[in-house]
Design an enzyme around this catalytic site. Structure first.
Site, PDB file in Angstrom:
ATOM      1  N   SER A   1       1.054  -1.316  -0.054  1.00  0.00           N
ATOM      2  CA  SER A   1       0.094   0.023   0.078  1.00  0.00           C
ATOM      3  C   SER A   1       0.853   1.258   0.010  1.00  0.00           C
ATOM      4  CB  SER A   1      -0.764   0.082   1.226  1.00  0.00           C
ATOM      5  OG  SER A   1      -1.489   1.349   1.476  1.00  0.00           O
TER       6      SER A   1
ATOM      7  N   TYR B   1      -2.102  -0.885  10.820  1.00  0.00           N
ATOM      8  CA  TYR B   1      -2.231  -1.090   9.442  1.00  0.00           C
ATOM      9  C   TYR B   1      -1.038  -0.553   8.431  1.00  0.00           C
ATOM     10  CZ  TYR B   1      -3.860  -1.445   4.548  1.00  0.00           C
ATOM     11  OH  TYR B   1      -3.853  -1.624   3.214  1.00  0.00           O
TER      12      TYR B   1
HETATM   13  N1  NAP Z   1      -8.554  -0.649  -1.113  1.00  0.00           N
HETATM   14  C1  NAP Z   1      -7.737   0.266  -0.701  1.00  0.00           C
HETATM   15  O1  NAP Z   1      -7.760   1.454  -0.346  1.00  0.00           O
HETATM   16  C2  NAP Z   1      -6.339  -0.313  -0.650  1.00  0.00           C
HETATM   17  C3  NAP Z   1      -5.225   0.453  -0.793  1.00  0.00           C
HETATM   18  C4  NAP Z   1      -3.779  -0.034  -0.683  1.00  0.00           C
HETATM   19  C5  NAP Z   1      -3.769  -1.623  -0.281  1.00  0.00           C
HETATM   20  N2  NAP Z   1      -4.880  -2.058  -0.189  1.00  0.00           N
HETATM   21  C6  NAP Z   1      -4.758  -3.706   0.116  1.00  0.00           C
HETATM   22  O2  NAP Z   1      -5.083  -4.375  -1.007  1.00  0.00           O
HETATM   23  C7  NAP Z   1      -5.670  -5.794  -0.646  1.00  0.00           C
HETATM   24  C8  NAP Z   1      -6.947  -6.042  -1.215  1.00  0.00           C
HETATM   25  O3  NAP Z   1      -7.972  -5.257  -0.312  1.00  0.00           O
HETATM   26  P1  NAP Z   1      -9.203  -4.683  -1.176  1.00  0.00           P
HETATM   27  O4  NAP Z   1      -8.968  -3.285  -0.951  1.00  0.00           O
HETATM   28  O5  NAP Z   1      -9.276  -5.431  -2.447  1.00  0.00           O
HETATM   29  O6  NAP Z   1     -10.341  -4.964   0.058  1.00  0.00           O
HETATM   30  P2  NAP Z   1     -11.512  -5.786   0.069  1.00  0.00           P
HETATM   31  O7  NAP Z   1     -12.592  -5.523  -1.016  1.00  0.00           O
HETATM   32  O8  NAP Z   1     -11.844  -5.728   1.429  1.00  0.00           O
HETATM   33  O9  NAP Z   1     -10.892  -7.261  -0.221  1.00  0.00           O
HETATM   34  C9  NAP Z   1     -10.155  -7.940   0.505  1.00  0.00           C
HETATM   35  C10 NAP Z   1     -10.049  -9.558   0.295  1.00  0.00           C
HETATM   36  O10 NAP Z   1      -9.242 -10.163   1.370  1.00  0.00           O
HETATM   37  C11 NAP Z   1     -10.182 -11.251   1.572  1.00  0.00           C
HETATM   38  N3  NAP Z   1     -10.116 -11.492   3.233  1.00  0.00           N
HETATM   39  C12 NAP Z   1     -10.130 -10.747   4.006  1.00  0.00           C
HETATM   40  N4  NAP Z   1      -9.870 -11.453   5.336  1.00  0.00           N
HETATM   41  C13 NAP Z   1      -9.631 -12.713   4.942  1.00  0.00           C
HETATM   42  C14 NAP Z   1      -9.414 -13.729   5.592  1.00  0.00           C
HETATM   43  N5  NAP Z   1      -9.174 -13.701   7.089  1.00  0.00           N
HETATM   44  N6  NAP Z   1      -8.969 -14.945   5.070  1.00  0.00           N
HETATM   45  C15 NAP Z   1      -8.839 -14.872   3.707  1.00  0.00           C
HETATM   46  N7  NAP Z   1      -9.206 -14.173   3.008  1.00  0.00           N
HETATM   47  C16 NAP Z   1      -9.358 -12.827   3.480  1.00  0.00           C
HETATM   48  C17 NAP Z   1     -11.731 -10.916   1.430  1.00  0.00           C
HETATM   49  O11 NAP Z   1     -12.229 -12.156   0.982  1.00  0.00           O
HETATM   50  P3  NAP Z   1     -13.504 -12.814   2.345  1.00  0.00           P
HETATM   51  O12 NAP Z   1     -14.125 -11.596   3.072  1.00  0.00           O
HETATM   52  O13 NAP Z   1     -14.206 -13.233   1.402  1.00  0.00           O
HETATM   53  O14 NAP Z   1     -12.708 -13.692   3.111  1.00  0.00           O
HETATM   54  C18 NAP Z   1     -11.569 -10.257   0.029  1.00  0.00           C
HETATM   55  O15 NAP Z   1     -11.461 -11.019  -0.945  1.00  0.00           O
HETATM   56  C19 NAP Z   1      -5.313  -5.803   0.823  1.00  0.00           C
HETATM   57  O16 NAP Z   1      -4.039  -6.255   1.147  1.00  0.00           O
HETATM   58  C20 NAP Z   1      -5.254  -4.247   1.312  1.00  0.00           C
HETATM   59  O17 NAP Z   1      -4.687  -3.969   2.322  1.00  0.00           O
HETATM   60  C21 NAP Z   1      -5.967  -1.556  -0.449  1.00  0.00           C
END
Ligand code: NAP
Length: 260
Positions: free
Chosen positions: A141, A154
């Site tokens: 991130s 985080y």
């Molecule tokens: N969105 C942002 O602003 C942003 C910015 C920078 C970095 N990121 C990073 O991008 C990555 C993806 O996040 P996203 O933004 O796409 O968020 P998201 O839409 O909430 O997706 C998160 C994914 O992780 C899975 N997950 C969560 N807890 C889990 C667990 N205990 N075991 C297995 N799977 C799990 C969720 O699936 P289930 O709920 O089905 O388990 C979902 O598929 C993360 O590492 C996040 O830190 C996000």
């Protein structure tokens, strides 16, 4: 970067992980998709198999639990599914002052964002090095570049992901294994809701689409870039912190993230 093995994507049931799955499927890769929500994984499997004629294996697991990671690896071994590429995407954040946030949620975050990513890398990297082919894409991130008051744990987890990735890339530089970190800024996914970011100003100044962040990540990984920061605004932010005193950056982040 083409291989006969599978691309294993964690957190593929939504957001950036789901978009990465769509991109990889479009390139003809077979996929192993892991997350807790089996229904969403089944829907994605049906969509990608019919659209791209690839094979999609789904695995329902809570990856914050080490025993579920071990179980997944054992099942893949029994099914003789070779993981050629690993995308460590599953992760979540939590907004709030450390004195007030929930300890169990934060320990669970460390287990998912740091521990599971390390565990999965340890499990699947040896096979890649043995074949001298493959790759790992870790989702960090822009939070990785500086401390993050009001999301202290985080930001620290993502600093780990970036540091670990850059070190690993160096250790593997004489191999054919590509190791990259994708560092998105605020992106429109389920992340902000789970992190309780409705209370924060962080997402008020524009967000990137999940498919754009995923495409930049996949393309950069293919090109062998070690650190991928998608979008001009995020690139400027990530670059500028290098030249500012650490205390100043920390207080700027605090005001950018502050309460709505
Ligand atoms: N969105 C942002 O602003 C942003 C910015 C920078 C970095 N990121 C990073 O991008 C990555 C993806 O996040 P996203 O933004 O796409 O968020 P998201 O839409 O909430 O997706 C998160 C994914 O992780 C899975 N997950 C969560 N807890 C889990 C667990 N205990 N075991 C297995 N799977 C799990 C969720 O699936 P289930 O709920 O089905 O388990 C979902 O598929 C993360 O590492 C996040 O830190 C996000």
């Amino acid at each position: 970067m083409k291989s006969t093995g599978y691309v294993l994507i964690t957190g593929a049931s939504g957001g950036i992980g789901m978009e990465l799955a769509k991109i990889a499927a479009g390139k003809g890769y077979s996929l192993i998709l892991a997350a807790r929500n089996e229904k969403k994984l089944l829907e994605l499997k049906a969509e990608l198999e019919s659209k791209h004629g690839i094979s999609v294996v789904i695995h329902q697991a809570d990856l914050s639990k080490p025993e579920e990671i071990t179980k997944m690896a054992e099942e893949l071994k029994i099914k003789k599914l070779k993981v050629s590429y690993l995308i460590n995407n599953a992760g979540f954040g939590l907004f709030g002052e450390f004195l007030e946030t929930d300890l169990d949620a934060e320990l669970n975050m460390i287990d998912l964002n740091i521990r599971s990513l390390t565990h999965l890398t340890k499990l699947f990297l040896p096979d890649m090095t043995e074949r001298n082919e493959g790759g790992i894409l870790n989702i960090a991130s822009t939070a990785a570049f500086q401390p993050g008051p009001l999301m202290a744990v985080y930001y620290a987890t993502k600093a780990y992901v970036l540091s670990f990735t850059e070190a690993l890339e160096n250790e593997l530089k004489d191999t054919n294994i590509r190791v990259s970190a994708l560092c998105p800024g605020p992106t429109d996914t389920g992340f902000s809701e789970r992190a309780d970011l409705g209370k924060s100003k962080l997402f008020n100044n524009g967000v990137m689409r999940a498919d754009q962040a995923a495409q930049a990540g996949f393309d950069g990984w293919m090109k062998g870039k070690t650190v991928i920061v998608p979008g001009l605004q995020n690139k400027i932010l990530a670059g500028s912190v290098r030249f500012m005193p650490r205390k100043m950056i920390t207080s700027i982040v605090r005001s950018v993230q502050g309460k709505n």
